[in-house]
Design a protein around this motif. Structure first.
Motif, PDB file in Angstrom:
ATOM      1  N   GLN A  86      -5.354  -8.800  -5.215  1.00 58.39           N
ATOM      2  CA  GLN A  86      -6.437  -8.350  -4.342  1.00 58.39           C
ATOM      3  C   GLN A  86      -6.481  -6.818  -4.287  1.00 58.39           C
ATOM      4  O   GLN A  86      -7.542  -6.225  -4.351  1.00 58.39           O
ATOM      5  N   MET A  87      -5.313  -6.197  -4.183  1.00 60.35           N
ATOM      6  CA  MET A  87      -5.260  -4.731  -4.147  1.00 60.35           C
ATOM      7  C   MET A  87      -5.102  -4.190  -5.569  1.00 60.35           C
ATOM      8  O   MET A  87      -4.604  -4.880  -6.448  1.00 60.35           O
ATOM      9  N   ILE A  88      -5.478  -2.945  -5.722  1.00 60.24           N
ATOM     10  CA  ILE A  88      -5.439  -2.323  -7.053  1.00 60.24           C
ATOM     11  C   ILE A  88      -4.043  -2.349  -7.670  1.00 60.24           C
ATOM     12  O   ILE A  88      -3.048  -2.082  -7.006  1.00 60.24           O
ATOM     13  N   SER A  89      -3.970  -2.700  -8.947  1.00 59.94           N
ATOM     14  CA  SER A  89      -2.665  -2.864  -9.579  1.00 59.94           C
ATOM     15  C   SER A  89      -2.448  -1.949 -10.780  1.00 59.94           C
ATOM     16  O   SER A  89      -1.397  -1.995 -11.407  1.00 59.94           O
ATOM     17  N   PRO A 164     -11.853 -10.912  -7.176  1.00 55.18           N
ATOM     18  CA  PRO A 164     -11.982 -10.039  -8.340  1.00 55.18           C
ATOM     19  C   PRO A 164     -13.134  -9.043  -8.281  1.00 55.18           C
ATOM     20  O   PRO A 164     -13.054  -8.009  -8.922  1.00 55.18           O
ATOM     21  N   THR A 165     -14.171  -9.338  -7.515  1.00 55.64           N
ATOM     22  CA  THR A 165     -15.329  -8.436  -7.582  1.00 55.64           C
ATOM     23  C   THR A 165     -15.609  -7.745  -6.255  1.00 55.64           C
ATOM     24  O   THR A 165     -16.678  -7.201  -6.055  1.00 55.64           O
ATOM     25  N   VAL A 166     -14.612  -7.769  -5.372  1.00 59.06           N
ATOM     26  CA  VAL A 166     -14.831  -7.159  -4.053  1.00 59.06           C
ATOM     27  C   VAL A 166     -15.164  -5.667  -4.213  1.00 59.06           C
ATOM     28  O   VAL A 166     -14.536  -4.957  -4.994  1.00 59.06           O
ATOM     29  N   GLY A 167     -16.215  -5.232  -3.528  1.00 54.76           N
ATOM     30  CA  GLY A 167     -16.575  -3.817  -3.548  1.00 54.76           C
ATOM     31  C   GLY A 167     -17.331  -3.362  -4.783  1.00 54.76           C
ATOM     32  O   GLY A 167     -17.651  -2.178  -4.903  1.00 54.76           O
ATOM     33  N   LEU A 168     -17.622  -4.270  -5.721  1.00 49.90           N
ATOM     34  CA  LEU A 168     -18.353  -3.861  -6.927  1.00 49.90           C
ATOM     35  C   LEU A 168     -19.858  -4.026  -6.722  1.00 49.90           C
ATOM     36  O   LEU A 168     -20.304  -4.934  -6.033  1.00 49.90           O
ATOM     37  N   VAL A 259     -11.891  -1.423   0.002  1.00 52.64           N
ATOM     38  CA  VAL A 259     -12.350  -0.529  -1.058  1.00 52.64           C
ATOM     39  C   VAL A 259     -11.814   0.873  -0.775  1.00 52.64           C
ATOM     40  O   VAL A 259     -11.347   1.564  -1.657  1.00 52.64           O
ATOM     41  N   ARG A 260     -11.835   1.265   0.506  1.00 54.66           N
ATOM     42  CA  ARG A 260     -11.329   2.600   0.860  1.00 54.66           C
ATOM     43  C   ARG A 260      -9.846   2.714   0.584  1.00 54.66           C
ATOM     44  O   ARG A 260      -9.371   3.703   0.051  1.00 54.66           O
ATOM     45  N   ALA A 263      -9.323   3.134  -3.022  1.00 58.89           N
ATOM     46  CA  ALA A 263      -9.692   4.463  -3.503  1.00 58.89           C
ATOM     47  C   ALA A 263      -8.562   5.454  -3.183  1.00 58.89           C
ATOM     48  O   ALA A 263      -8.197   6.281  -4.011  1.00 58.89           O
ATOM     49  N   GLN A 264      -7.999   5.319  -1.993  1.00 54.12           N
ATOM     50  CA  GLN A 264      -6.899   6.217  -1.601  1.00 54.12           C
ATOM     51  C   GLN A 264      -5.706   6.065  -2.543  1.00 54.12           C
ATOM     52  O   GLN A 264      -5.110   7.039  -2.952  1.00 54.12           O
ATOM     53  N   ARG A 265      -5.402   4.818  -2.850  1.00 56.32           N
ATOM     54  CA  ARG A 265      -4.216   4.574  -3.672  1.00 56.32           C
ATOM     55  C   ARG A 265      -4.331   5.177  -5.055  1.00 56.32           C
ATOM     56  O   ARG A 265      -3.352   5.577  -5.654  1.00 56.32           O
ATOM     57  N   LEU A 266      -5.560   5.188  -5.568  1.00 53.94           N
ATOM     58  CA  LEU A 266      -5.725   5.731  -6.910  1.00 53.94           C
ATOM     59  C   LEU A 266      -5.713   7.255  -6.911  1.00 53.94           C
ATOM     60  O   LEU A 266      -5.537   7.884  -7.944  1.00 53.94           O
ATOM     61  N   GLY A 267      -5.912   7.845  -5.737  1.00 53.70           N
ATOM     62  CA  GLY A 267      -5.911   9.300  -5.603  1.00 53.70           C
ATOM     63  C   GLY A 267      -7.011   9.936  -6.389  1.00 53.70           C
ATOM     64  O   GLY A 267      -6.773  10.831  -7.178  1.00 53.70           O
TER      65      GLY A 267
END
Ligand SMILES: Nc1ncnc2c1ncn2[C@@H]1O[C@H](COP(=O)(O)OP(=O)(O)OP(=O)(O)O)[C@@H](O)[C@H]1O
Ligand SMILES: [Mg+2]
Length: 267
Positions: A86-89, A164-168, A259-260, A263-267
């Motif tokens: 669910q969270m970015i990997s 898989p498509t949350v926030g897209l 989504v926020r 976004a934070q995690r990816l910096g």
């Protein structure tokens, strides 16, 4: 072969202390099916997926992937599955190519096959031209595709995708599904969770509606719509009929929040 159950869940329960997150659920998913797990926040979707992918032990009940017991044979199960969390990997500080190479070694793709397999996957996802680009500069849709790429490197029989498509946006959503449908046409079984009824309606062969840890309805959407006895029943009508709840507001808020965070995690 078409009737082979790739996922079998039998009276599965997960409790956290006194709280029951997954409450005695049972279902089967056949080879090549696209199966949607629908439900509002907190329904127990992610908890169920974590059990199926061997990251969490159930409190009671059993689950099998390809006939292998997730508790007793976790190593065999892991070979048969790919997982998009669910969270970015992905790692934003690595390129697309590097992200895939890293996962190829983690998933035990043979060393002499890794480069070719990563190129194949980049090609398949139409990401080849972005191979040397840092993942943190990718759009949400490209990130999701790269994560699907990571999960498919070892050619798993089943893909688990948690929202898989949350926030897209709709275009990116369709693009992600184009690739997933292509994988399914090659025989991959796809299990995904969502609280987007329209998405489930567009792609799923069957759905299970989960609410407060229980499966309140399961089957083809056309069957579930008929059961509401409402003319031209919408997906929302189906959900309200089987759970007594409405889906909207809550999902939107959570979606934005996630989504926020991503976004934070990816910096
Ligand atoms: N490790 C844990 N410890 C305690 N409670 C937990 C734990 N993991 C999940 N829960 C609780 O179990 C319930 C189900 O959570 P789960 O994450 O499975 O729901 P979900 O259907 O995936 O929801 P969402 O749509 O928000 O992702 C929630 O109430 C959650 O707070
Ligand atoms: Mg979840």
């Amino acid at each position: 072969m078409s009737e082979k159950n790739v996922i079998s869940v039998v009276n599965l329960t997960k409790r956290f202390g006194k709280f029951t997150a997954v409450d005695n659920i049972s279902f089967d998913v056949k080879k090549g099916e696209i199966f949607a797990f629908l439900g509002p926040n907190g329904a127990g979707k992610t908890t169920t997926i974590r059990i199926l992918i061997t990251l969490l032990d159930p409190t009671e009940g059993q689950a099998f992937i390809n006939g292998q017991n997730v508790i007793k044979e976790p190593a065999n199960v892991r070979k048969a599955i790919g997982y998009v969390p669910q969270m970015i990997s992905i790692d934003g500080s690595l390129t697309a190519y590097e992200n895939l190479m890293l996962m190829a070694s983690l998933y035990d793709v043979p060393r002499n096959r890794r480069k070719d397999r990563v190129s194949e996957v980049l090609d398949f996802l139409k990401l080849s031209q972005f191979s040397a680009k840092l993942a943190k500069n990718f759009s949400g849709g490209m990130i999701r595709k790269l994560e699907i790429g990571q999960a498919m490197l070892h050619c798993p029989e089943v893909l688990f995708l948690d929202e898989p498509t949350v926030g897209l946006d709709p275009v990116a959503k369709n693009n992600v599904w184009e690739h997933l449908l292509e994988l399914r046409s090659q025989g991959t079984t796809i299990f995904f969770s969502t609280h987007n009824m329209e998405e489930a309606e567009a792609v799923a062969d069957r759905v299970a509606i989960m609410n407060s840890g229980k499966i309140s309805a399961m089957g083809q959407l056309s069957e579930l719509k008929e059961k509401t006895e409402k003319k031209n029943a919408s997906m929302e009508d189906v959900f309200v009929f089987f759970t007594g709840n409405s889906l909207h507001q809550m999902g939107d808020f959570q979606e934005i929040k996630r989504v926020r965070q991503a976004a934070q995690r990816l910096g």
